[in-house]
Scaffold this motif. Structure first.
Motif, PDB file in Angstrom:
ATOM      1  N   LEU A   7     -48.088 106.762 131.478  1.00 15.06           N
ATOM      2  CA  LEU A   7     -48.262 105.469 130.812  1.00 15.06           C
ATOM      3  C   LEU A   7     -47.043 104.564 130.963  1.00 15.06           C
ATOM      4  O   LEU A   7     -47.167 103.350 130.939  1.00 15.06           O
ATOM      5  N   LEU A   8     -45.858 105.170 131.061  1.00 17.58           N
ATOM      6  CA  LEU A   8     -44.627 104.384 131.147  1.00 17.58           C
ATOM      7  C   LEU A   8     -44.071 104.426 132.556  1.00 17.58           C
ATOM      8  O   LEU A   8     -44.043 105.462 133.198  1.00 17.58           O
ATOM      9  N   MET A  16     -50.365  98.566 132.804  1.00 16.78           N
ATOM     10  CA  MET A  16     -51.497  97.818 132.264  1.00 16.78           C
ATOM     11  C   MET A  16     -52.550  97.452 133.304  1.00 16.78           C
ATOM     12  O   MET A  16     -53.668  97.130 132.945  1.00 16.78           O
ATOM     13  N   ASN A  17     -52.221  97.515 134.578  1.00 17.05           N
ATOM     14  CA  ASN A  17     -53.201  97.084 135.584  1.00 17.05           C
ATOM     15  C   ASN A  17     -54.191  98.210 135.886  1.00 17.05           C
ATOM     16  O   ASN A  17     -54.003  99.370 135.508  1.00 17.05           O
ATOM     17  N   THR A  60     -56.347 100.026 131.343  1.00 18.17           N
ATOM     18  CA  THR A  60     -55.844 100.204 129.973  1.00 18.17           C
ATOM     19  C   THR A  60     -55.599  98.852 129.326  1.00 18.17           C
ATOM     20  O   THR A  60     -55.283  97.863 130.002  1.00 18.17           O
ATOM     21  N   HIS A  61     -55.739  98.829 127.996  1.00 15.67           N
ATOM     22  CA  HIS A  61     -55.446  97.634 127.202  1.00 15.67           C
ATOM     23  C   HIS A  61     -54.446  98.035 126.125  1.00 15.67           C
ATOM     24  O   HIS A  61     -54.694  98.958 125.350  1.00 15.67           O
ATOM     25  N   LEU A  62     -53.319  97.338 126.082  1.00 16.92           N
ATOM     26  CA  LEU A  62     -52.229  97.726 125.204  1.00 16.92           C
ATOM     27  C   LEU A  62     -52.350  97.040 123.840  1.00 16.92           C
ATOM     28  O   LEU A  62     -52.505  95.826 123.755  1.00 16.92           O
ATOM     29  N   VAL A  63     -52.312  97.830 122.789  1.00 22.02           N
ATOM     30  CA  VAL A  63     -52.226  97.311 121.410  1.00 22.02           C
ATOM     31  C   VAL A  63     -51.016  97.991 120.777  1.00 22.02           C
ATOM     32  O   VAL A  63     -51.091  99.144 120.382  1.00 22.02           O
ATOM     33  N   SER A  64     -49.889  97.250 120.681  1.00 21.82           N
ATOM     34  CA  SER A  64     -48.657  97.897 120.242  1.00 21.82           C
ATOM     35  C   SER A  64     -47.681  96.872 119.704  1.00 21.82           C
ATOM     36  O   SER A  64     -47.620  95.740 120.191  1.00 21.82           O
ATOM     37  N   ASP A  70     -44.440  91.367 127.794  1.00 15.63           N
ATOM     38  CA  ASP A  70     -43.613  90.228 128.177  1.00 15.63           C
ATOM     39  C   ASP A  70     -42.359  90.742 128.869  1.00 15.63           C
ATOM     40  O   ASP A  70     -41.580  91.497 128.288  1.00 15.63           O
ATOM     41  N   GLN A  71     -42.157  90.330 130.109  1.00 16.74           N
ATOM     42  CA  GLN A  71     -41.059  90.864 130.911  1.00 16.74           C
ATOM     43  C   GLN A  71     -39.699  90.506 130.316  1.00 16.74           C
ATOM     44  O   GLN A  71     -38.767  91.320 130.316  1.00 16.74           O
TER      45      GLN A  71
END
Length: 520
Positions: A7-8, A16-17, A60-64, A70-71
């Motif tokens: 994931l990381l 995320m893609n 995947t869709h990130l909810v965190s 944001d870079q």
């Protein structure tokens, strides 16, 4: 079959893609040690389905509130984490990442608001160079302004009240938020700095003063210095920093109001609230000095806006408990009646009175000066004075008769102001109270509408000689007339009200206490 995906990646950023993965016929032991589950060659012992073709597609869709897409924010968090782990900081790199935070999208800023602000405050207390502290504060100003533009000011207030803990982020660095923030605010308010940032700081200065106050309180409690006398609680450098903030802020308030009225008004109010709260924490002689320094920026004949600023400041500051010292001497000797004519000699607006009762003396001095100005300014000054008198009269903490008697002594110099300015009072339009309790909007008139008179004759003609005795409670009111005439309950604008005779003050009453209650 089975497929796996880290994931990381890239320093802890969440993937995320959309991904295409190979599928293994069975889940091998130790598969998590594989650097990339997408690579079918990651383990020779793995049996891949269909020759290792990428058969499985996953997105995947990130909810965190921990990881961000944001870079700019990701780079800042990652750099802060590396500094904490290594104990070393590259000031140049840090400033670069701080400046990039101005490019954050609004929704990202809101979603990560507590985390961002906490991290910024942490960096502020660990910074070893002024440039870092200034850039940290600039980012804070940007974040706070963005929240106000989005109508999310309540998030900021909730953060300061419930989330913000101004403790040192490192056991090595023990600098406190209030010390570093005060110095950074001073740097931003310098005339040579970015005027857009300084204007935003002025407009939303409440947030930074609230942070200062909370950090000061937290420091006193955690260090145990709250038990010390006020003049021993903070360092000399912090006293100097506060004094510098006040002196740097005042030119912005008194000069920028023409171009940026909202920012100047907000800064003036926020400064007043801060000064008021400092009475609780700091040496009060020092705070009086700051108030005096503030007042020196105003002169007679100022524009109306500056009078508004000055009296708003006085209204807020004089609302503090220190305004009401309850150890004053009683105004009347025990068992004897002292007439007002003698009393006013002891309770006039002298230098000694102003030194002993700084706040009320200052307020009465400013009211006296305002009575020499035009109508709107007179009304403004009287409104502030009247509001404070009402507040102290009905404050439950001062309900005892002894407290009310001592409060009355604070306002006795007001009778001197009344005598000096009685010719400015409009006594021609005094009207009796109606059943609907109607009242005049204001009883002050411009100089041009009042025929000049000698002070003695003016007082003799306008105010009956017994009026002051009735007001002070040292003379019995005449009650031959059945109606109450010319006594006005003050409205929201407020004014000094004159009467034609003592007969118009009170209804007949055999009980002196009840009579005084009616006057109140």
């Amino acid at each position: 079959g089975s497929a796996w995906l880290p994931l990381l990646r890239d320093g802890g950023r969440v993937i995320m893609n959309e991904q295409q993965l190979s599928v293994a016929a069975h889940l091998p032991s130790g598969y998590l040690s594989s650097q990339d589950g997408v690579n079918k060659q990651s383990g020779s012992e793995i049996k891949w389905v269909d020759g290792g073709k990428q058969l499985f597609t996953v997105s995947t869709h990130l909810v965190s509130t921990v990881y961000t897409q944001d870079q700019h924010l990701h780079n800042f968090f990652q750099h802060c984490q590396s500094m904490e782990m290594s104990g070393q900081a590259s000031e140049g790199e840090l400033i670069k990442y701080l400046k990039s935070l101005h490019a954050m999208e609004g929704h990202v800023m809101v979603n990560f608001l507590p985390t961002i602000l906490n991290q910024l405050f942490c960096v502020l207390t660990t910074a070893t160079h002024e440039d870092v502290a200034v850039n940290v504060t600039r980012v804070m100003v940007h974040v706070v302004a963005q929240c106000h533009e989005e109508g999310l000011e309540h998030y900021l207030r909730s953060f300061v009240k419930f989330v913000f803990k101004p403790e040192p982020c490192s056991s090595i660095c023990l600098r406190m938020v209030h010390e570093e923030l005060a110095k950074a605010m001073t740097a931003i308010l310098k005339p040579s700095t970015d005027f857009l940032t300084s204007n935003k700081l002025l407009k939303h200065s409440w947030f930074f003063f609230e942070a200062l106050v909370k950090s000061m309180a937290y420091y006193l409690i955690e260090s145990g210095k709250v038990k010390l006398s006020r003049n021993q609680r903070f360092s000399t450098s912090f006293y100097h920093a506060v004094e510098t903030v006040v002196n740097m802020l005042m030119p912005h308030i008194t000069q920028k109001y023409k171009d940026n009225l909202d920012a100047s008004r907000n800064a003036n109010h926020s400064l007043a609230v801060f000064i008021k709260r400092c009475f609780t924490f700091m040496d009060r002689g020092f705070i009086f000095k700051q108030i005096n320094s503030y007042m020196n920026y105003f002169v007679p004949g100022d524009p109306k806006t500056l009078f508004e600023f000055k009296f708003e400041f006085l209204r807020v500051v004089c609302n503090h408990e220190h305004y009401v010292p309850l150890n004053l001497p009683m105004p009347f000797g025990k068992g004897r009646i002292q007439r007002f004519q003698d009393l006013q000699l002891d309770y006039s607006l002298t230098d000694d009175f102003c030194r002993n009762h700084f706040l009320v003396g200052l307020l009465l001095q400013e009211v006296g000066g305002a009575l020499q100005e035009h109508r709107d300014i007179r009304q403004m000054a009287i409104q502030v004075l009247k509001g404070l008198m009402i507040k102290h009269t009905f404050d439950d903490r001062y309900a005892a008769r002894s407290h009310q008697a001592r409060l009355a002594t604070l306002y006795l110099p007001m009778f001197g102001l009344l005598q000096e300015n009685v010719c400015r009072l409009d006594i021609k339009d005094s009207a009796p109270l109606s059943n609907h309790n109607t009242m005049r909007e204001d009883s002050l008139v411009p100089n041009s509408m009042v025929t000049p008179q000698k002070p003695g004759s003016c007082i003799e003609n306008a105010l009956h000689k017994d009026v002051f005795g009735v007001i002070s409670g040292t003379a019995s009111p005449h009650s031959s007339t059945p109606n109450v005439n010319s006594v006005h309950h003050a409205n929201s604008r407020g004014s000094l009200v004159s009467t034609d005779s003592a007969n118009s003050l009170l209804d007949k009453s055999s009980d002196k206490t009840n009579s005084l209650e009616k006057v109140r």
